[in-house]
Structures are given as structure tokens and as C-alpha cells.
Design an enzyme around this catalytic site. Structure first.
Site, PDB file in Angstrom:
ATOM      1  N   ARG A 285       2.688   1.130   7.356  1.00 41.85           N
ATOM      2  CA  ARG A 285       3.691   0.369   8.089  1.00 41.85           C
ATOM      3  C   ARG A 285       4.331  -0.726   7.250  1.00 41.85           C
ATOM      4  O   ARG A 285       5.552  -0.809   7.130  1.00 41.85           O
ATOM      5  CB  ARG A 285       3.051  -0.319   9.299  1.00 41.85           C
ATOM      6  CG  ARG A 285       3.207   0.370  10.609  1.00 41.85           C
ATOM      7  CD  ARG A 285       2.086  -0.068  11.525  1.00 41.85           C
ATOM      8  NE  ARG A 285       0.822   0.254  10.873  1.00 41.85           N
ATOM      9  CZ  ARG A 285       0.287   1.462  10.922  1.00 41.85           C
ATOM     10  NH1 ARG A 285       0.827   2.393  11.622  1.00 41.85           N
ATOM     11  NH2 ARG A 285      -0.824   1.724  10.281  1.00 41.85           N
ATOM     12  N   THR A 286       3.485  -1.609   6.703  1.00 39.42           N
ATOM     13  CA  THR A 286       4.021  -2.775   6.012  1.00 39.42           C
ATOM     14  C   THR A 286       4.876  -2.327   4.838  1.00 39.42           C
ATOM     15  O   THR A 286       5.969  -2.837   4.612  1.00 39.42           O
ATOM     16  CB  THR A 286       2.875  -3.666   5.516  1.00 39.42           C
ATOM     17  OG1 THR A 286       2.024  -3.937   6.625  1.00 39.42           O
ATOM     18  CG2 THR A 286       3.384  -4.951   4.944  1.00 39.42           C
TER      19      THR A 286
ATOM     20  N   LYS B   5      -6.142   1.607 -16.257  1.00 38.61           N
ATOM     21  CA  LYS B   5      -6.584   1.494 -17.658  1.00 38.61           C
ATOM     22  C   LYS B   5      -7.159   0.118 -17.944  1.00 38.61           C
ATOM     23  O   LYS B   5      -7.453  -0.221 -19.084  1.00 38.61           O
ATOM     24  CB  LYS B   5      -5.391   1.730 -18.599  1.00 38.61           C
ATOM     25  CG  LYS B   5      -4.719   3.072 -18.429  1.00 38.61           C
ATOM     26  CD  LYS B   5      -3.491   3.157 -19.338  1.00 38.61           C
ATOM     27  CE  LYS B   5      -2.632   4.355 -18.997  1.00 38.61           C
ATOM     28  NZ  LYS B   5      -1.281   4.232 -19.568  1.00 38.61           N
TER      29      LYS B   5
ATOM     30  N   ARG C 136       0.692  -7.082  -1.759  1.00 40.32           N
ATOM     31  CA  ARG C 136      -0.508  -6.919  -0.941  1.00 40.32           C
ATOM     32  C   ARG C 136      -1.678  -6.759  -1.893  1.00 40.32           C
ATOM     33  O   ARG C 136      -1.616  -5.990  -2.857  1.00 40.32           O
ATOM     34  CB  ARG C 136      -0.397  -5.685  -0.052  1.00 40.32           C
ATOM     35  CG  ARG C 136      -1.774  -5.298   0.495  1.00 40.32           C
ATOM     36  CD  ARG C 136      -1.716  -4.338   1.612  1.00 40.32           C
ATOM     37  NE  ARG C 136      -1.126  -4.949   2.798  1.00 40.32           N
ATOM     38  CZ  ARG C 136      -1.165  -4.329   3.979  1.00 40.32           C
ATOM     39  NH1 ARG C 136      -1.720  -3.156   4.116  1.00 40.32           N
ATOM     40  NH2 ARG C 136      -0.620  -4.922   5.022  1.00 40.32           N
TER      41      ARG C 136
ATOM     42  N   HIS D 112      -1.414 -12.606   6.733  1.00 40.02           N
ATOM     43  CA  HIS D 112      -0.437 -11.523   6.705  1.00 40.02           C
ATOM     44  C   HIS D 112       0.762 -12.062   7.477  1.00 40.02           C
ATOM     45  O   HIS D 112       0.995 -11.702   8.627  1.00 40.02           O
ATOM     46  CB  HIS D 112      -1.047 -10.287   7.371  1.00 40.02           C
ATOM     47  CG  HIS D 112      -0.223  -9.034   7.212  1.00 40.02           C
ATOM     48  ND1 HIS D 112       1.036  -9.024   6.662  1.00 40.02           N
ATOM     49  CD2 HIS D 112      -0.493  -7.753   7.546  1.00 40.02           C
ATOM     50  CE1 HIS D 112       1.498  -7.785   6.663  1.00 40.02           C
ATOM     51  NE2 HIS D 112       0.596  -6.994   7.201  1.00 40.02           N
TER      52      HIS D 112
END
Lengths: 193, 310
Positions: free
Chosen positions: B58-59, B86, B108, B136
Site C-alpha cells: 500500500r504505502t 553486497k 521505509r 508512520h
């Protein structure tokens, strides 16, 4: 109007020349309404879109006058052009975005775009782009209360309340009843802070 | 009126006026999303990087759509397919991305404070799209927007947040935002999933769901984060569903005009039963719709230039 008086007191004294008052504004709008009807052979298939804030009220008045003349209710819309400005990335504060309310379908209509002052033409450019994103009108015409010159884009008005030649350091101040409590157009020498 | 910061790290410390500005601006953008051409040229020339170190549907899609509808350029980054594999550090990664000339970063990350860290090493605007169990903010804002849309004002609403409060950034952003806007907030969940001193945030704390729901207007149901339940904090999902699951029986204790919210993704049958999630009181999909408008508003308001105000 106590609100206006107190506001005036706080502003530095400057010379304002009154160009239009309530009567002349009304006559100009009435003439423009007649011209719109004449040029488009009636009021059918028209749509009025006013640019916020003052252009929106002028469009509302034009719709009323056209109804009195032709008894046709012209669909009315209001537009905020902030999101289409060309200087949005260069400003310090993002301008407050107002709502755009164009509830009718612009496709194949004759759209009359209404604003108070025509100056650089950049606002009109933004409005044209926005209208075309809504659909494909048959044609778009521009009605303004004041044309003060100094265009920066190849744009002209179809209906003009009054041509006012100005210098760049002058400020054309349009007041209208619904927002400012009176109808007037004045020229002021220095730019308002 | 403008936002005080050029970053959005959380709703903590954001004033009522600022939240009001974001919600008002989002209303305009919601109208843009109803147009035949759902796109405006506002952020032409602005480059945004979506930096996702954690999974998201969603976000991420919501931010992507918001950016596209504002005509911004966007680049997506997910840790699982990048040089992070890596061993490249976060700081090196973002420094390198910024060297390619970008303007805004949406991040995020599983660690709280990562967005703040980025503000210290980058000159771009940073938007927090969820950092660990911290905040959030865009979720909090879209929840506020959805409530304001339904009730006209947020002040005076009684909101209960149910579930895994301990691991929930959504809960924290909601608490800050709702308190600022004048709602009264209670949290409810098993004691093992309740953070210490949560009452210091000025919320009521309940471990009995039926008590918490009495007289409530809004229930915001949090997802049981299955990926964070390895430590034996819950005896079993079935027991959780019995004690804290939202089912139609429990809704009888709510005010008649109540609302069920859920930030998604839903564990159907665990924290909420399917008939409640899909029922008439649920605004779960409205939340998702409003998310795009809110993110457009945040991107717009944070993207101001450095020129003069006319």
C-alpha cells in the site's frame, strides 16, 4: 465597513487613483455579458469558468446577467490554478491550494474563462492547460475586468471591462463586493507589501 | 501558513495548524483524483527516490501514484535487489543516490530513527514512510483525514487502538496526531504487546477489549505482525483472536455511528473477522484511497523552492 477602515489605517499612505467604481464595474460586466451572447449567437453551449478568488465571483455575476438577458442557465465552474503554476519550484512557501470545482463536462462547449486582471498572461496559460486536462472544449474565450498590459506570453482577452495602461511599478487593485465589501478598481503607485 | 520543517519524520511535535494545512491540501488533491486526467504538472522536474528497506504494498504504491500524479520523476529502490546485498552501508547507499541529483527521499526502514539519520547526511527533503516501531506519519495523517471526512471534526472523538501496540508505528503516529487534534485515545492489547509507560503519551490503557470499546466511536485495528512474534509474546493466534479479535458481537458496545479502521494488510480471522472487515462500518478501503491524496499533499507542501514569496 469597519473592517476595511481599520485595515486602511495600518497601511502606509499611498496615492490610489480610482479607475472604476461600483457603477462602472456593473456596466462593464453587463456589456461583457451582451458581447458574449452576441459573439456566440446565444448562450446555449456556453460554460463559464472563473479563476479563484475574484474571477470566480465575476463569473458568477456574468452567469446571473446572462440569465437575465437570455433566460439560459450557463454552467458555472471555479478553478484554482496553483497546481499549474510555472513558478511553483522557485517559491519559498507553497501557495495554499484551493478547490477546483468544475462539475460540468467541458468537452465541445464554448468556455468563457473569467479573471479580474490580465497582466503577464501566466495565470491564463496555467488555466488553459488545466481546462484542456478536463476535456476538449470547442473553443475557449477570455473575459477580464481589467487589462493592464505587460504580457509575457502571446495571450489576449476577447472581452475587456477596461484597458488600463500601467507602469510596471504600479499595482492594480481590484476589490469586489463578495470578498472586499465593495466594487472598485484603483491604481496604486508602489507595490503593496 | 506553511510547514515548519522541510522533512516529515513523524507527527510528534507537528502542530494542529500544520496538520490542518496538510488535511485541507489533501482535500484538493482528492478532487484531482476524481478528474478524467488524474495528473497535475506541479512537481515537474522534482526527482523523488522511494527507498524501501522493508516490504510494502500500500504505502509504496500509494507514494508512487502520488508522485506520478504530481508529475514528479521517481526512482524505486528495494534493498533486496540492490548492493545492500553486497554489504553497502545505508549511508553509502544514500550518498551515492543523492550524487545522482535527487530532491526528495521517501524511506521505509526496519530501524527507528533512520529518516532522522538521513536528514543529517543528505540535503534532500526526507519523508518517513515507516521506521521500525517509531512512526508512520503519512498513515497517521490519512487516518485523520478519513475520520475528518466522516465526522467533519476530530475533536471529541473517542478512538480505541487495538492490538500489538508495542511494535506498531501506526499506533504511535495515530496517538500523536489524534491527541493534537483533540480526540481522546485509548489503547488495548495483551500486556506482553503493550510498551512500558505508554500511559505517559496521555492515552487510556486497557487489557480488556470489551471495557475499552464501551462508548467508543472509532476502532483502529492493528495487524498482528506475524514476522515480529517469534519471541513467544502470544500464546497462540487463536487465543488472540478470542480475546482481542474484532467480531460483529463486540461491535454492539460501540456508538451507533461507529467506524472500523485497519492500516492493512489484514490477517483475516485473527485481529478482525472478514464480515467486519468487509462490513458497512469499515472504512478500510477509503483509507487506502485517501492515502494517495495525503501523500500528494505532503510531497507538494515539502517541495517548496528557495525563491522569494511574491
Amino acid at each position: 465597513m469597519p473592517f476595511l477602515e481599520s485595515e486602511e489605517e495600518n497601511l502606509p499612505r499611498r496615492k490610489g487613483v480610482l479607475i472604476m467604481d461600483e457603477k462602472t464595474v456593473r456596466r462593464a460586466l453587463t456589456r461583457i455579458a451582451h458581447e458574449i451572447i452576441e459573439r456566440n449567437k446565444g448562450a446555449e453551449n456556453l460554460g463559464l469558468i472563473g479563476i479563484k478568488t475574484r474571477g470566480a465571483y465575476l463569473a458568477e455575476r456574468l452567469a446571473k446577467i446572462i440569465f437575465e438577458i437570455e433566460e439560459v442557465q450557463v454552467p458555472l465552474g471555479f478553478m484554482d490554478i496553483t497546481l499549474y503554476r510555472d513558478d511553483i519550484q522557485t517559491k519559498l512557501d507553497q501557495p495554499i491550494v484551493q478547490k477546483t470545482e468544475v462539475m460540468f463536462d467541458v468537452a465541445d462547449k464554448i468556455i468563457i474563462l473569467v479573471d479580474d486582471v490580465l497582466f503577464t498572461g501566466r495565470t491564463i496559460r496555467a488555466a488553459l492547460d488545466q481546462i484542456i486536462d478536463f476535456g476538449r472544449p470547442k473553443l475557449i474565450q477570455l473575459a477580464v475586468l481589467v487589462d493592464r498590459g505587460h504580457r509575457e506570453l502571446p495571450i489576449r482577452a476577447d472581452y475587456i471591462g477596461k484597458n488600463i495602461p500601467t507602469a510596471l511599478n504600479e499595482q492594480v487593485v481590484v476589490k469586489i463586493q463578495e470578498v472586499d465589501g465593495e466594487d472598485s478598481v484603483t491604481i496604486e503607485k508602489e507595490k503593496r507589501k | 501558513m506553511k510547514l515548519k520543517s522541510r522533512h516529515l519524520l513523524g507527527l510528534e511535535g507537528i502542530s494542529k495548524e500544520e496538520i490542518g494545512l496538510i488535511l485541507d491540501t489533501a482535500e484538493t488533491f482528492k478532487e484531482v483524483l476524481e478528474r478524467p486526467i488524474k495528473k497535475v504538472p506541479t512537481l515537474r522536474g522534482v526527482t523523488v527516490v522511494n527507498l524501501f528497506y522493508e516490504a510494502s504494498t500500500r504505502t509504496r504504491i500509494s507514494f508512487e501514484l502520488a508522485e506520478k500524479r504530481l508529475s514528479a520523476e521517481l526512482v524505486n529502490f528495494s534493498a533486496s535487489t540492490s548492493s545492500v546485498k553486497k554489504g553497502e552501508t545505508l549511508k553509502d547507499t544514500v550518498k551515492n543516490i543523492e550524487a545522482m541529483k535527487i530532491d526528495m527521499v521517501v524511506i521505509r526502514h526496519q530501524s527507528a530513527g533512520t529518516p532522522y539519520f538521513l536528514t543529517q547526511c543528505l540535503s534532500s527533503s526526507i519523508i518517513n514512510a515507516g521506521d521500525g516501531a517509531h512512526e508512520h506519519p503519512t498513515q497517521g495523517l490519512l487516518d485523520l483525514f478519513t475520520l475528518r471526512e466522516k465526522y467533519k471534526k476530530i475533536e471529541g472523538l473517542k478512538v480505541v487502538i487495538v492490538g500489538d501496540i508495542k511494535h506498531s508505528r501506526v499506533a504511535r503516529s495515530n496517538i500523536w496526531g489524534l491527541k493534537t487534534m483533540g480526540a481522546s485515545v485509548a489503547v488495548c492489547g495483551p500486556t506482553t504487546l503493550m510498551p512500558y509507560e505508554i500511559d505517559k503519551m496521555g492515552v487510556g490503557v486497557y487489557s480488556n477489549l470489551d471495557e475499552a470499546l464501551r462508548g467508543a466511536d472509532v476502532v483502529n485495528v492493528l495487524r498482528i505482525q506475524l514476522e515480529r512474534q517469534k519471541g513467544g509474546l502470544l500464546p497462540s493466534l487463536r487465543e488472540y483472536a478470542n480475546e482481542f479479535g474484532i467480531n460483529s458481537d463486540r461491535l454492539k458496545r460501540l456508538n451507533p455511528n461507529f467506524t472500523i479502521m485497519h492500516p492493512g494488510p489484514i490477517n483475516r480471522g485473527v485481529e478482525i473477522t472478514p464480515e467486519v472487515a468487509d462490513g458497512p462500518y469499515s472504512v478500510i478501503l477509503d483509507q487506502v484511497t485517501n492515502g494517495v491524496a495525503i501523500r500528494m499533499a505532503v510531497l507538494y507542501l515539502l517541495s517548496g523552492g528557495e525563491g522569494k514569496v511574491e
